[in-house]
Design a protein around this motif. Structure first.
Motif, mmCIF file in Angstrom:
data_model
loop_
_atom_site.group_PDB
_atom_site.id
_atom_site.type_symbol
_atom_site.label_atom_id
_atom_site.label_comp_id
_atom_site.label_asym_id
_atom_site.label_seq_id
_atom_site.Cartn_x
_atom_site.Cartn_y
_atom_site.Cartn_z
ATOM 1 N N ASN A 120 -33.337 162.749 149.030
ATOM 2 C CA ASN A 120 -34.683 163.301 149.223
ATOM 3 C C ASN A 120 -34.980 163.823 150.619
ATOM 4 O O ASN A 120 -36.088 164.304 150.866
ATOM 5 C CB ASN A 120 -35.730 162.228 148.871
ATOM 6 C CG ASN A 120 -35.616 161.789 147.422
ATOM 7 O OD1 ASN A 120 -35.639 162.616 146.517
ATOM 8 N ND2 ASN A 120 -35.456 160.496 147.200
ATOM 9 N N ASP A 170 -38.447 165.964 154.528
ATOM 10 C CA ASP A 170 -38.546 164.916 153.517
ATOM 11 C C ASP A 170 -39.208 165.526 152.277
ATOM 12 O O ASP A 170 -40.377 165.921 152.325
ATOM 13 C CB ASP A 170 -39.388 163.755 154.065
ATOM 14 C CG ASP A 170 -39.433 162.564 153.111
ATOM 15 O OD1 ASP A 170 -39.659 162.779 151.898
ATOM 16 O OD2 ASP A 170 -39.242 161.432 153.577
ATOM 17 N N LYS A 171 -38.449 165.642 151.204
ATOM 18 C CA LYS A 171 -38.952 166.285 149.984
ATOM 19 C C LYS A 171 -40.074 165.495 149.325
ATOM 20 O O LYS A 171 -40.982 166.070 148.719
ATOM 21 C CB LYS A 171 -37.810 166.463 148.976
ATOM 22 C CG LYS A 171 -36.728 167.408 149.427
ATOM 23 C CD LYS A 171 -35.581 167.429 148.425
ATOM 24 C CE LYS A 171 -34.398 168.197 148.971
ATOM 25 N NZ LYS A 171 -33.211 168.096 148.109
ATOM 26 N N ASN A 172 -40.016 164.169 149.418
ATOM 27 C CA ASN A 172 -41.054 163.339 148.781
ATOM 28 C C ASN A 172 -42.415 163.561 149.412
ATOM 29 O O ASN A 172 -43.420 163.739 148.723
ATOM 30 C CB ASN A 172 -40.678 161.859 148.872
ATOM 31 C CG ASN A 172 -39.508 161.498 147.969
ATOM 32 O OD1 ASN A 172 -39.230 162.193 146.995
ATOM 33 N ND2 ASN A 172 -38.809 160.427 148.293
ATOM 34 N N ASN A 173 -42.472 163.526 150.749
ATOM 35 C CA ASN A 173 -43.740 163.694 151.459
ATOM 36 C C ASN A 173 -44.052 165.146 151.791
ATOM 37 O O ASN A 173 -45.151 165.462 152.228
ATOM 38 C CB ASN A 173 -43.735 162.891 152.759
ATOM 39 C CG ASN A 173 -43.534 161.412 152.525
ATOM 40 O OD1 ASN A 173 -44.016 160.871 151.542
ATOM 41 N ND2 ASN A 173 -42.808 160.760 153.419
#
Length: 197
Positions: free
Chosen positions: A133, A151-154
């Motif tokens: 991620n 950061d792909k999640n945030n």
């Protein structure tokens, strides 16, 4: 002022970093912050091959801030120049917001004193780290040393580049795609910045 304190803290941290690796001294009575900073400045000054340069006018840096961040409107722009013990830092900062997304641009001149380590410690190492991620890596941007992470999640990202061994341009995005962060950096005239003296 908050920015002044941050700039002076950066100068202090830079002097401390520049002093690392030196000869160990015998234990002595603790000094107050000002005495320690003055002592570090003297040591760095003695060990530096190059005398500190004058940092450029912070207003010139402010003029290079993009009017928008890939379509995201600029909400605030500021500039400041601070110095201590012969070391100077000029900065310009732009804040861009739309809904719950934001981008921050910081253009800094550390006047080629080695103080660049305080803002871009990554410049001395090679980094290439990746998870499912996120990633962070040192790279090049228009033939200049650069660092990026995302950061792909945030949806938080950052890209920073060093120019002429004195300027550091950093673009940080919150809740945005990395392409938007990179497009914002593309909008800054780095050639003009590198030519400032």
């Amino acid at each position: 002022m908050k920015t002044s304190r941050l700039l002076l803290a950066l100068l202090a941290a830079t002097l401390l970093l520049s002093n690392c690796g030196g000869k160990k001294e015998e234990k002595e009575e603790p000094k107050n912050d000002l005495e320690s900073l003055q002592e570090m400045a003297e040591k760095v000054g003695k060990s530096s091959d190059e005398a500190p340069k004058e940092a450029v006018d912070a207003k010139l840096l402010k003029e290079l801030l993009p009017a928008d961040a890939d379509g995201m409107p600029r909400k605030e722009a500021s500039s400041e120049k601070a110095g201590a013990m012969g070391f100077q830092v000029s900065t310009a900062q732009g804040t861009y917001r739309e809904g719950d997304s934001s981008i921050e641009v910081v253009i800094a001149d550390v006047a080629g004193t080695g103080a660049i380590m305080g803002m871009a410690a990554w410049a001395m190492v090679d980094i290439d780290k990746e998870t499912d991620n996120s990633y962070e890596k040192t790279t090049t941007y228009k033939d200049n040393k650069a660092f990026e992470k995302y950061d792909k999640n945030n949806k938080d990202g950052e890209i920073a580049v060093i120019l002429a061994n004195r300027f550091v341009v950093t673009v940080k995005g919150n809740n945005v795609e990395m392409d938007k962060v990179k497009s914002t950096l593309d909008a800054i005239d780095l050639g003009k910045l590198a030519d400032l003296k």
